[in-house]
Design a protein around this motif. Structure first.
Motif, PDB file in Angstrom:
ATOM      1  N   THR A  18       9.948   7.503  -0.933  1.00  7.79           N
ATOM      2  CA  THR A  18       8.677   7.174  -0.291  1.00  7.79           C
ATOM      3  C   THR A  18       7.894   8.447   0.013  1.00  7.79           C
ATOM      4  N   VAL A  19       6.622   8.440  -0.419  1.00  7.79           N
ATOM      5  CA  VAL A  19       5.720   9.561  -0.158  1.00  7.79           C
ATOM      6  C   VAL A  19       4.666   9.173   0.874  1.00  7.79           C
TER       7      VAL A  19
ATOM      8  N   GLY B 169       0.791  -1.232   0.000  1.00  8.72           N
ATOM      9  CA  GLY B 169       0.000   0.000   0.000  1.00  8.72           C
ATOM     10  C   GLY B 169       0.816   1.271   0.000  1.00  8.72           C
ATOM     11  N   SER B 170       2.113   1.184   0.238  1.00 12.40           N
ATOM     12  CA  SER B 170       2.954   2.379   0.240  1.00 12.40           C
ATOM     13  C   SER B 170       3.059   2.959  -1.173  1.00 12.40           C
TER      14      SER B 170
ATOM     15  N   ASP C 163       4.447  16.553  -2.562  1.00 11.00           N
ATOM     16  CA  ASP C 163       3.260  17.184  -1.978  1.00 11.00           C
ATOM     17  C   ASP C 163       2.015  16.851  -2.790  1.00 11.00           C
ATOM     18  N   LEU C 164       2.130  16.872  -4.109  1.00 15.03           N
ATOM     19  CA  LEU C 164       0.979  16.573  -4.954  1.00 15.03           C
ATOM     20  C   LEU C 164       0.584  15.104  -4.835  1.00 15.03           C
ATOM     21  N   VAL C 165       1.571  14.213  -4.853  1.00 14.67           N
ATOM     22  CA  VAL C 165       1.270  12.778  -4.730  1.00 14.67           C
ATOM     23  C   VAL C 165       0.640  12.481  -3.368  1.00 14.67           C
ATOM     24  N   ALA C 166       1.128  13.114  -2.318  1.00 14.51           N
ATOM     25  CA  ALA C 166       0.540  12.903  -0.999  1.00 14.51           C
ATOM     26  C   ALA C 166      -0.923  13.345  -0.977  1.00 14.51           C
TER      27      ALA C 166
ATOM     28  N   ALA D 127      -2.948  10.679  -3.046  1.00 12.67           N
ATOM     29  CA  ALA D 127      -2.534   9.290  -2.832  1.00 12.67           C
ATOM     30  C   ALA D 127      -3.637   8.297  -3.171  1.00 12.67           C
ATOM     31  N   ALA D 128      -4.880   8.674  -2.972  1.00 12.49           N
ATOM     32  CA  ALA D 128      -5.985   7.764  -3.280  1.00 12.49           C
ATOM     33  C   ALA D 128      -6.111   7.500  -4.772  1.00 12.49           C
TER      34      ALA D 128
END
Length: 365
Positions: free
Chosen positions: A353-354, A76-77, A113-116, A119-120
């Motif tokens: 890793t984000v 899931g990471s 920041d955008l990926v975080a 993330a969904a």
């Protein structure tokens, strides 16, 4: 292209995202001003770019871009693949066009920041990703021929399959004969918008003739192979002594592909002889005729690793091997995707890793 989706719609999209059909609805924005320097990244809702018609970037082509991906691992990471290297390449492209060079650390922070925030939207399928498209463009209005004093970097995000499809079907490719893509001393290795516009006519004509892509030759003698319109090229040679791979060198006329660089490294990790060397189109033709050239494949961030099954040279259509994907192509693609999805050890430190593994508190690393 901004869209708003509820969770059920998002899950339906993630099962079959295609390539960049649906945006996440967010962007990350970083601005640069000659007086104040770079701003902090700002993640927010997708919004249109408002530009004065006299904007320098529109008139004189000060526009460069990148393409990179975030992948979800089985636990899931979520991880960005080689973001610092993509940031450094964007800075090199910008420098060639006399644009402000964003520090790789700031670029990576904006992407993370955008990926975080999205993330969904990172798919779970093998080979699927969240594709990021950073665009850096001059935004100052002025018709004088000079570098802009203001720039904006906008990073877009899309859940994505590989651009030629998840099945990795073999491509049909024809050689460009009447046009060239780049010459030494030009902007061939830069990811600037004008490079891609210059190849659109030839690529469109090739597609109308039944081909997927164009193989470009060197701009001076038109004798050496270079790359496809959006992907680097690899050749797999085989004789009684063994099997080895080659790819044209990066000497100013082809993009310094990070997928290309990763594959060269992974090939050597597997004990496969891999070299950068110039190859003439005549040598390619002879290799296909004799069978010594056993496989041809293209690679890039958007397309991953795609076999070439048919190559037209000087009006002669030649089948590569048996026209299907070869074992070397499949093996190298699996090696790459296994690292990107953290199925194997990241021996080269390519992953950032984000989002940590599920159950670890959900905090960004």
């Amino acid at each position: 292209m901004s869209e708003q989706h509820d969770p059920a719609e998002r899950e339906a999209i993630l099962k079959d995202p295609g390539f960049c059909r649906h945006s996440t609805g967010h962007t990350a924005v970083v601005d640069w001003d000659a007086d104040t320097g770079w701003s902090d990244p700002l993640v927010g809702p997708w919004s249109d770019l408002a530009m004065d018609p006299a904007t320098l970037g529109l008139h004189y082509g000060q526009a460069v871009f990148e393409g990179l991906k975030a992948f979800r691992a089985e636990d899931g990471s979520v991880h960005l693949f080689r973001p610092e290297d993509h940031g450094r390449r964007l800075a090199r492209s910008a420098a060639r066009l006399a644009m402000a060079e964003m520090p790789a650390e700031l670029f990576t922070r904006a992407c993370a920041d955008l990926v975080a925030a999205d993330a969904a939207w990172v798919p779970r399928g093998y080979g699927q990703s969240l594709y990021l498209r950073p665009l850096l463009i001059a935004t100052e209005p002025d018709l004088g021929l000079r570098p802009s004093r203001r720039y904006r970097c906008v990073i877009l995000a899309y859940p994505a399959d590989p651009c030629f499809g998840a099945a990795f079907r073999p491509l049909s490719v024809t050689t460009a004969t009447d046009t060239v893509r780049a010459v030494r001393g030009g902007t061939g290795e830069s990811k600037c918008a004008g490079n891609y516009a210059a190849g659109l006519l030839t690529r469109t004509e090739a597609q109308a003739a039944g081909y997927d892509e164009v193989l470009w030759l060197d701009g001076l003698e038109r004798s050496r192979i270079e790359e496809l319109s959006t992907m680097n090229l690899f050749l797999v040679w085989r004789d009684r002594t063994g099997t080895w791979v080659t790819t044209p060198p990066c000497d100013g006329t082809i993009v310094r592909g990070l997928t290309r660089d990763s594959l060269l490294t992974l090939a050597k990790d597997r004990g496969i002889a891999a070299a950068e060397e110039h190859t003439t189109i005549d040598a390619v033709r002879d290799g296909l005729r004799t069978g010594r050239l056993a496989e041809v494949f293209a690679c890039g961030t958007a397309g991953v690793v795609v076999p070439v099954g048919r190559l037209a040279i000087g009006g002669e259509d030649l089948t590569v091997g048996d026209g299907e994907e070869g074992p070397m192509t499949a093996a190298l693609r699996s090696s790459l995707l296994d690292v990107q999805h953290r199925r194997t050890h990241d021996a080269h430190g390519w992953l950032r890793t984000v989002v940590p593994a599920e159950g670890n508190g959900g905090r960004r690393a």
